[in-house]
Design an enzyme around this catalytic site. Structure first.
Site, short mmCIF file in Angstrom:
data_model
loop_
_atom_site.label_atom_id
_atom_site.label_comp_id
_atom_site.label_asym_id
_atom_site.label_seq_id
_atom_site.Cartn_x
_atom_site.Cartn_y
_atom_site.Cartn_z
N CYS A 1 -8.78 -7.40 1.64
CA CYS A 1 -8.88 -6.00 2.08
C CYS A 1 -10.28 -5.44 1.87
CB CYS A 1 -7.92 -5.13 1.30
SG CYS A 1 -6.42 -5.97 0.89
N GLN B 1 1.41 -9.27 -6.20
CA GLN B 1 1.01 -10.69 -6.33
C GLN B 1 1.92 -11.46 -7.29
OE1 GLN B 1 -1.18 -12.32 -4.58
NE2 GLN B 1 -2.30 -10.66 -3.60
N THR C 1 0.84 -1.20 0.00
CA THR C 1 0.00 0.00 0.00
C THR C 1 0.87 1.25 0.00
OG1 THR C 1 -1.74 -1.20 1.16
CG2 THR C 1 -1.82 1.21 1.29
N HIS D 1 4.77 -9.79 2.89
CA HIS D 1 3.91 -10.81 3.50
C HIS D 1 3.20 -11.69 2.48
CE1 HIS D 1 -0.29 -9.00 3.29
NE2 HIS D 1 0.43 -7.93 3.01
N THR E 1 12.89 5.93 10.74
CA THR E 1 13.88 4.91 11.10
C THR E 1 13.47 3.57 10.50
OG1 THR E 1 14.34 6.11 13.12
CG2 THR E 1 15.05 3.81 13.06
N SER F 1 5.54 -6.46 -1.70
CA SER F 1 5.12 -6.59 -0.31
C SER F 1 5.56 -7.95 0.25
CB SER F 1 3.59 -6.49 -0.24
OG SER F 1 3.15 -6.73 1.06
#
Ligand SMILES: Cc1ncc(COP(=O)(O)O)c(C=O)c1O
Length: 383
Positions: A323, A178, A70, A200, A236, A198
């Site tokens: 989502c 994806q 995102t 995950h 950070t 991404s």
């Protein structure tokens, strides 16, 4: 429970968890600190950047660590829009993007930008011809996803990238969330200026990702602060998550293409089995798709009802993308692909992963057959 919702997220690999634990315990220095602990943390960060760059086929300096898909999408699209709005305010994207692209374009429309949302064919695929038709003198950005998260369709990103090379001032962003680990990615000479990743989705941790930004390209930073990540993404760095993502990438490289071939076989097994179940329709095209996504409909049966019936039998799948699965309206993606409302409202996504086996698919198919048959009988009785 058999987990068949790997497009929503994947289970972090045990070595990823171990790497993160070690990073939290041993490398808690701030990579920007000048003392030894800082230098050690910075070394971990540098190594992670090199691992990511080598996997993506780009330079380490082109890897920007973010909080996930995102953020990478928002940074790419808004970063280009705000930086180059004096050149033009027109964006081209597709009707089937993830909300992290689609809704960003909608938001920009409220700020004076205009967007062309390209249509897709019955397979959910855009055409280069439509990109050509949509191009305008004031176009500054084209954003097309690599693999659709609901149907699994692979978009003609390579073709679009090649064609766009003749317009160096029109930037090309690709949401590859994806695609990573499922289909080969090669950034060099691809014509892609920005690409979102991404962790995950490939057995890494949540809340961490990458924005690839072509060397020399300037974009407007969304987050201002300490100037980390080349000034594009202050804050950070989340070192344990970044180290975990690098581990997940290393594992992907070690597995090579063998895992893709294995998933393709499982998807084929799934397709054959579902085709034989009366009342089931397959929405995912038969070819040109990623190896892990199968979208089906059981017209007349509400998707949630089927989802929970499968859950009772020990199988976890999803409706639409995780989502947006709470909104009770048909999927924008399926409707754009010409799938009728009834079918779209009853659609389920089964998404495969590293832990799934032939045996899992076999038992899933028999559970699906039972659920569909009993729910359709209940429907007939009610009618
Ligand atoms: C195609 C696509 N883009 C972006 C995202 C968002 O990624 P993240 O969950 O890392 O923010 C997802 C997540 O489902 C996705 O499937």
């Amino acid at each position: 429970m058999i987990y068949l919702d790997n497009s929503a997220t994947t289970r972090p690999h045990p070595q990823v968890v171990e790497t993160m634990k070690r990073a939290m315990e041993s490398y808690y220095g701030n990579p920007s600190s000048l003392h030894q602990m800082g230098v050690e943390a910075e070394t971990v960060l540098k190594q992670a950047r090199e691992v990511a760059a080598s996997y993506l086929g780009c330079k380490p300096g082109e890897v920007i660590f973010t909080s996930g898909g995102t953020e990478s999408n928002n940074t790419a699209i808004k970063g280009v829009a705000f930086q180059y709005q004096n050149r033009g305010k027109h964006i081209i994207t597709t009707q089937v993007e993830h909300p992290a692209v689609y809704d960003v374009c909608k938001q920009l429309e409220g700020l004076g930008f205009t967007t062309t949302y390209l249509p897709v064919d019955r397979d959910g695929r855009v055409s280069l011809e439509d990109v050509k038709k949509a191009m305008r003198p004031d176009t500054i950005l084209v954003s097309v996803m690599y693999v659709n998260n609901e149907l699994g369709t692979i978009q003609p990103v390579a073709e679009i990238g090649q064609w766009l090379k003749q317009f160096p001032k029109v930037l090309f962003h690709v949401d590859a969330v994806q695609a990573v680990g499922k289909i080969p990615l090669r950034l060099k000479d691809s014509g892609i200026d920005l690409l979102s990743v991404s962790a995950h989705k490939f057995y890494g941790p949540r809340g961490v990702g990458i924005l690839y930004k072509r060397e020399g390209l300037i974009i407007h930073p969304l987050l201002m602060g300490g100037g980390q990540e080349g000034g594009v993404r202050s804050g950070t760095e989340n070192l344990p998550a970044i180290a975990g993502m690098a581990k997940a990438i290393r594992i992907l490289s070690e597995l090579g293409t063998g895992e893709t071939a294995r998933l393709e076989k499982l998807l084929q097994q799934l397709r054959q089995g579902i085709s034989a179940i009366e009342g089931c329709r397959i929405n995912t095209p038969a070819s040109g798709t990623a190896p892990h996504i199968m979208n089906i409909s059981v017209p007349g049966v509400k998707a949630e009802v089927l989802l929970h019936a499968l859950e009772e039998r020990g199988f976890l799948v999803s409706t639409k993308s995780a989502c947006s699965s709470k909104a009770n309206e048909p999927s924008r993606v399926l409707v754009s692909a010409g799938i009728d409302r009834d079918c779209a409202l009853s659609s389920l996504r089964i998404s495969l992963g590293r832990e799934n086996t032939e045996e899992d698919i076999k038992s899933f198919l028999s559970a699906l057959g039972e659920c569909v048959s009993s729910l359709r009988t209940q429907m007939k009785v009610k009618a």
